[in-house]
Design an enzyme around this catalytic site. Structure first.
Site, PDB file in Angstrom:
ATOM      1  N   ARG A 249       0.862  -1.181   0.000  1.00 49.18           N
ATOM      2  CA  ARG A 249       0.000   0.000   0.000  1.00 49.18           C
ATOM      3  C   ARG A 249       0.900   1.234   0.000  1.00 49.18           C
ATOM      4  O   ARG A 249       1.935   1.263   0.689  1.00 49.18           O
ATOM      5  CB  ARG A 249      -0.888   0.027   1.251  1.00 49.18           C
ATOM      6  CG  ARG A 249      -2.073  -0.931   1.199  1.00 49.18           C
ATOM      7  CD  ARG A 249      -3.105  -0.518   0.154  1.00 49.18           C
ATOM      8  NE  ARG A 249      -4.232  -1.425   0.109  1.00 49.18           N
ATOM      9  CZ  ARG A 249      -4.321  -2.487  -0.706  1.00 49.18           C
ATOM     10  NH1 ARG A 249      -3.331  -2.773  -1.545  1.00 49.18           N
ATOM     11  NH2 ARG A 249      -5.393  -3.254  -0.700  1.00 49.18           N
TER      12      ARG A 249
ATOM     13  N   GLU B 263      -2.951   7.980  -4.303  1.00 48.78           N
ATOM     14  CA  GLU B 263      -3.181   7.040  -5.392  1.00 48.78           C
ATOM     15  C   GLU B 263      -4.515   7.357  -6.044  1.00 48.78           C
ATOM     16  O   GLU B 263      -5.525   7.379  -5.331  1.00 48.78           O
ATOM     17  CB  GLU B 263      -3.160   5.612  -4.852  1.00 48.78           C
ATOM     18  CG  GLU B 263      -3.227   4.576  -5.940  1.00 48.78           C
ATOM     19  CD  GLU B 263      -3.027   3.156  -5.414  1.00 48.78           C
ATOM     20  OE1 GLU B 263      -2.037   2.903  -4.695  1.00 48.78           O
ATOM     21  OE2 GLU B 263      -3.882   2.319  -5.729  1.00 48.78           O
TER      22      GLU B 263
ATOM     23  N   HIS C  81      -1.198   0.208  -9.877  1.00 49.92           N
ATOM     24  CA  HIS C  81      -1.823  -0.763  -8.958  1.00 49.92           C
ATOM     25  C   HIS C  81      -2.408  -1.958  -9.733  1.00 49.92           C
ATOM     26  O   HIS C  81      -3.632  -2.155  -9.757  1.00 49.92           O
ATOM     27  CB  HIS C  81      -2.892  -0.091  -8.089  1.00 49.92           C
ATOM     28  CG  HIS C  81      -3.125  -0.828  -6.802  1.00 49.92           C
ATOM     29  ND1 HIS C  81      -3.462  -0.220  -5.629  1.00 49.92           N
ATOM     30  CD2 HIS C  81      -3.066  -2.159  -6.510  1.00 49.92           C
ATOM     31  CE1 HIS C  81      -3.610  -1.121  -4.674  1.00 49.92           C
ATOM     32  NE2 HIS C  81      -3.363  -2.328  -5.196  1.00 49.92           N
TER      33      HIS C  81
HETATM   34  C1  DGY Z   1      -5.204  -6.221  -3.034  1.00 48.76           C
HETATM   35  O1  DGY Z   1      -6.013  -7.036  -3.456  1.00 48.76           O
HETATM   36  O2  DGY Z   1      -5.246  -5.779  -1.894  1.00 48.76           O
HETATM   37  C2  DGY Z   1      -4.079  -5.795  -3.918  1.00 48.76           C
HETATM   38  O3  DGY Z   1      -3.631  -4.539  -3.591  1.00 48.76           O
HETATM   39  C3  DGY Z   1      -4.371  -5.924  -5.370  1.00 48.76           C
HETATM   40  O4  DGY Z   1      -3.258  -5.557  -6.110  1.00 48.76           O
END
Ligand code: DGY
Length: 322
Positions: free
Chosen positions: A237, A266, A285
């Protein structure tokens, strides 16, 4: 009358097919996050909600969703959801663990390799018509074998990255909230203190969830400890890294490079300083973005919804409702 389910983005048919016979589905069709004001209206009267990691499912949303029984997050991370509030309101929350482990670990490794071997620069060099001959000094990168990768967060995805690193002949060290001796033996990884990892690793890959404890875990002090040649990869994250500190570390070449699948904020605005740095590679992402993985994520989210609207325990639960 079928129970109403709202989905905040168009998802794969594997999920829709599970839901369609039993639910009255409405979707946010646009390819941008649903605005909060619209979400607040849409949740009125729904029994199930499939949410994206970009949708804040907070007290305000939950207060408007009086009939809501289940929130199924489309992914493994659920830091966008106020879990305590859902639990208080007896709303089940589910996620999709396991299915995206390999895809996300592959992507972390792809970022690591791209930066270590200067793939992006090489492609650009060719496109610009600068490739005139073989050169013994052109685009010299970093070896992976015999180097150390430091993995922060040694859950499923961290361990999958460790296995890949072993295949590349790397030494693997990790820092985690708890030691995993059986996995250490199996993979050949060594548990170290956080600061030791920062000092020792040639490559650092982040795989911890975002929690109050991991928010800005990688800040000024961490960068000071890292090797100048270190490459940092984040597929966890964005908020795990202090963005301002990262910009400084990259600008001053305190570390060599960063590869980011996730950012804070983001998405990054077009004029963001990180996008102006040659030693920063940012992708949008896409950790779990493969056909098979996203199909499975959609199916698991749908199965969580079906169980939740029937008042049953979710197959992939995040919270426990008595
Ligand atoms: C999630 O599923 O939490 C991931 O960040 C996907 O990339």
């Amino acid at each position: 009358m079928k129970p109403k389910v709202y989905i905040t983005r168009r998802i794969q048919s594997e999920g829709l097919n599970v839901l369609e016979p039993f639910c009255d589905i409405e979707l946010w069709e646009e390819d941008r996050p649903i605005p909060k004001t619209i979400l607040l209206e849409k949740v009125k009267g729904i029994r199930g909600l499939i949410s994206m990691l970009s949708d804040p499912i907070d007290e305000e949303v939950i207060a408007n969703a009086k009939a809501l029984k289940v929130v199924a997050n489309f992914g493994v991370g659920y830091d966008n959801i106020d879990i305590a509030c859902c639990t208080r309101e007896k709303i089940r929350v589910g996620n999709t663990p396991g299915v995206l482990t390999d895809a996300t670990a592959d992507l972390a490794f792809a970022l690591l390799l791209t930066l270590a071997r200067r793939i992006e620069e090489g492609a650009q060099y060719v496109k610009e018509g600068r490739w005139l001959s073989y050169s013994p000094t052109l685009l010299i990168g970093k070896d992976l074998s015999e180097k150390t990768v430091g993995i922060i967060g040694f859950g499923r995805i961290g361990q999958a990255v460790a296995k890949r690193a072993k295949g590349f002949g790397m030494r693997v060290i990790y820092a985690n909230t708890s030691r995993k001796p059986e996995i250490e033996d199996q993979i050949g990884a060594q548990c170290v203190f956080f600061n030791e990892l920062l000092e020792d690793a040639d490559f650092i890959s982040l795989h911890c969830p975002l929690t109050p404890k991991t928010e800005r875990l990688i800040g000024e002090k961490s960068f000071e400890r890292m090797k100048k040649e270190a490459i940092l990869v984040n597929t966890a994250r964005g908020k795990v890294i202090d963005t301002e500190a990262l910009i400084r570390a990259l600008r001053t070449k305190r570390i060599a490079a960063a590869g980011l699948d996730v950012t804070d904020p983001e998405p990054l605005p077009q004029d963001h300083p990180l996008l102006k740095l040659d030693n920063c590679l940012v992708i949008p992402h896409i950790g779990s973005a493969t056909t098979r993985t996203r199909g499975r994520v959609a199916e698991m989210s749908a199965k969580n919804i079906l169980a939740g609207i029937n008042g049953e325990a979710l197959p992939y639960p995040v919270n426990m409702i008595g």
